[in-house]
Design an enzyme around this catalytic site. Structure first.
Site, short mmCIF file in Angstrom:
data_model
loop_
_atom_site.label_atom_id
_atom_site.label_comp_id
_atom_site.label_asym_id
_atom_site.label_seq_id
_atom_site.Cartn_x
_atom_site.Cartn_y
_atom_site.Cartn_z
N GLY A 119 0.82 -1.21 0.00
CA GLY A 119 0.00 0.00 0.00
C GLY A 119 0.85 1.25 0.00
O GLY A 119 2.09 1.22 0.03
N GLY A 121 2.63 3.49 1.60
CA GLY A 121 3.21 3.63 2.93
C GLY A 121 3.78 5.01 3.21
O GLY A 121 3.95 5.38 4.38
N ARG A 122 4.10 5.75 2.16
CA ARG A 122 4.59 7.12 2.36
C ARG A 122 4.06 8.06 1.27
O ARG A 122 4.62 9.12 1.04
CB ARG A 122 6.11 7.15 2.38
CG ARG A 122 6.79 6.54 1.17
CD ARG A 122 8.28 6.67 1.27
NE ARG A 122 8.96 5.93 0.21
CZ ARG A 122 10.26 6.01 -0.03
NH1 ARG A 122 11.02 6.80 0.71
NH2 ARG A 122 10.80 5.31 -0.99
N LYS A 142 4.56 12.28 -2.16
CA LYS A 142 5.39 11.17 -1.69
C LYS A 142 6.31 11.70 -0.59
O LYS A 142 7.08 12.63 -0.80
CB LYS A 142 6.23 10.60 -2.83
CG LYS A 142 7.09 9.42 -2.40
CD LYS A 142 7.84 8.83 -3.59
CE LYS A 142 8.72 7.66 -3.17
NZ LYS A 142 9.45 7.09 -4.33
N ARG A 205 3.98 14.08 -7.26
CA ARG A 205 3.99 13.28 -8.48
C ARG A 205 2.67 13.47 -9.23
O ARG A 205 1.62 13.70 -8.62
CB ARG A 205 4.20 11.80 -8.15
CG ARG A 205 5.38 11.57 -7.23
CD ARG A 205 5.83 10.13 -7.22
NE ARG A 205 4.93 9.23 -6.51
CZ ARG A 205 5.25 7.97 -6.20
NH1 ARG A 205 6.42 7.48 -6.56
NH2 ARG A 205 4.40 7.21 -5.55
N ASP A 281 4.28 -4.29 -7.64
CA ASP A 281 3.64 -3.10 -7.07
C ASP A 281 4.26 -1.81 -7.61
O ASP A 281 3.78 -0.72 -7.29
CB ASP A 281 3.72 -3.12 -5.54
CG ASP A 281 5.14 -3.23 -5.02
OD1 ASP A 281 5.76 -4.27 -5.25
OD2 ASP A 281 5.63 -2.27 -4.40
#
Length: 518
Positions: A119, A121-122, A142, A205, A281
């Site tokens: 997932g 995570g950051r 991010k 991003r 991923d």
């Protein structure tokens, strides 16, 4: 003592939208409205797909770098992009009105092994915005703090990795390689602990979607077929509506993703790009290059080059990238099997990769050679050249650019000497050059050379160039980040006074190690 930094970087280009006044500092909370219209389709999928949460503030943020071209494509006024509210919004210190921040859940295979639930995570998806040309893109922070999917991480990104992703996203786009984009990087003196103490940063991003192969794997492996179908239906309706009319829409989706991925990896190989961590991923359903971590552009040509220090077995070595892409598509096919139905239909949907990748790669390499058509013997001509480059570890980018400059001249012209100088075995190269010259004979050499210069760049983001910009930024000087960005956004145009950016890497460049923490 922390270096002095300015919150505003003035530029000489004019924005096209109205200016918004800066508000007083209010800390965490809503910021003044940016000229953005939000759509937020992913947020409508339901709570099984994400967790809503706000970004964690970045203490005392400052600007590190901004992409003016990306801002223009989003319709963001340049003066607003220099403002305090923009700095807050893209540092996680305020939520833009209309955005719907969330962290998505996914799973995946990492280095060939099932890793289970992963997932964002950051990362935090701010939402989807409508661009001035009526397209839609997602904005994602991010490094914006902990999420329910951070596992053992801290949810932060460090300055060095954020600068690398910011620069490479924009560089790849300018090279014509399908990629996510980057709007900006902000930094903070807040400490972040990796192999050593570093400082925090957030990169913004941009992509039409950040959905990955791992999103489908998550719901398939957990037996949530309803959610798997919801996600696949969304992908088809939002991005691949032509698949809806196929006899098996989900097999058509897999076939389309196979085609997109083949085109992307062919461009990687042609430009000499190593991704470094091709986990499922990290694979985009839009055929985009995403998640820039331990990437590298080749210096001396080595087909077996491993750019990721965390990959001692070389699973993601340069010459293995096409095979790994197919492996990842196979994993995606397994995930989609509950929807596709028959395994044979899934395998048939993967077949286009095997055909399209070599075709796409051959086309890219013919373009690098200035060949306007395909003829028998071209593949052998290319393969023999690559053997020559590998045998002498010839600098990949410099060779192609010098070849582009020399190709317009007759074989005996002194203009070929800079190319010949790259080879210890000049006689073998001369023999290949004669074959190349004969292949070009039916065409205008000047026209071929012009087309070559349009695809063989002067500038790529070599590791040492990124490292120099990072070191200056760590000392509080961000000018090199902006200068390097400007060059990388026009990679085919030589700029007077910037010869060092197109030169051979220094000896110390070979000692740079990049890993999954990069």
């Amino acid at each position: 003592m922390a270096p002095q930094r300015s919150g505003v970087l003035k530029t000489d280009e004019n924005g096209s939208m109205t200016t918004i006044a800066e508000p007083a500092e209010t800390g965490q909370g809503a910021t003044a409205a940016a000229p953005l219209r939000w759509h937020n389709r992913f947020a409508a999928l339901g709570p099984a797909f994400f967790t809503r949460l706000s970004p964690q503030p970045l203490p005392d943020p400052y600007w590190v770098g901004r992409s003016r071209s990306m801002a223009r494509e989003l319709g963001l006024d340049e003066e607003w992009m220099e403002s305090r509210q923009a700095l807050k919004a893209f540092s996680g210190n305020g939520v833009l009105p209309g955005s719907d921040p969330l962290a998505s859940v996914y799973s995946g295979h990492q280095f060939g092994h099932w890793a289970g639930q992963l997932g964002d995570g950051r990362a935090l998806l701010l939402g989807e915005v409508v661009t001035p040309d009526a397209g839609t893109v997602e904005l994602q922070l991010k490094g914006s703090g902990l999420t329910p999917y951070s596992r053992m991480g801290d949810g932060r990104a460090v300055l060095r990795s954020s600068i690398r992703e910011f620069l490479c996203s924009e560089a790849m786009h300018a090279l014509g390689v399908p990629s996510s984009r980057a709007l900006c990087v902000t930094g903070s003196d807040a400490p972040v602990y990796r192999e050593q103490v570093e400082t925090a940063a957030v990169v913004t991003r941009v992509a039409p979607s950040f959905i990955r192969f791992g999103h489908f794997e998550h719901f398939s492996h957990s037996g949530q077929t309803g959610q798997l179908k919801t996600l696949a239906d969304f992908a088809i309706d939002a991005f691949y509506p032509q698949c809806r009319h196929a006899p098996n829409p989900f097999a058509a989706l897999l076939e389309t993703l196979s085609e997109r991925t083949a085109q992307m990896v062919a461009r990687w190989q042609a430009v000499g790009f190593c991704h470094g961590v091709m986990n499922t991923d990290n694979m985009s359903i839009l055929g985009l290059t995403i998640d820039y971590g331990p990437f590298q552009f080749l210096d001396g040509f080595d087909p077996d080059h491993i750019c990721n220090h965390s990959d001692p077995q070389g699973r993601y070595a340069y010459n293995r990238q096409p095979g790994i892409a197919y492996w990842n598509l196979f994993a995606l096919g397994q995930a989609l099997l509950p929807l596709i139905g028959e395994p044979d239909d899934a395998m048939a949907a993967l077949e286009p990769f095997k055909v399209l990748y070599p075709q796409a790669y051959d086309a890219q390499m013919r373009a690098k050679l200035g060949l306007p058509d395909a003829r028998p013997g071209d593949r052998e001509l290319i393969a023999d050249l690559l053997k020559l480059l590998a045998g002498g570890r010839v600098d990949y980018t410099i060779f192609w650019r010098r070849l582009s400059m020399a190709a317009a001249f007759e074989t005996g012209n002194l203009a070929w000497e800079p190319v010949r100088d790259l080879f210890a075995d000049r006689a073998t190269f001369d023999a290949w050059r004669e074959r190349f010259a004969a292949r070009l004979q039916p065409f205008s050499l000047a026209a071929c050379a012009t087309s070559m210069r349009a695809v063989n760049p002067v500038y790529v983001l070599r590791n040492h160039l990124g490292e120099q910009a990072i070191r200056q930024a760590q000392a509080g000087d961000f000018s090199e980040v902006q200068k390097l960005l400007d060059l990388l956004q026009s990679p085919f145009t030589e700029v007077a006074g910037c010869e060092s950016y197109a030169a051979f890497p220094p000896d110390w460049a070979s000692s740079i190690q990049i890993s999954c923490s990069s």
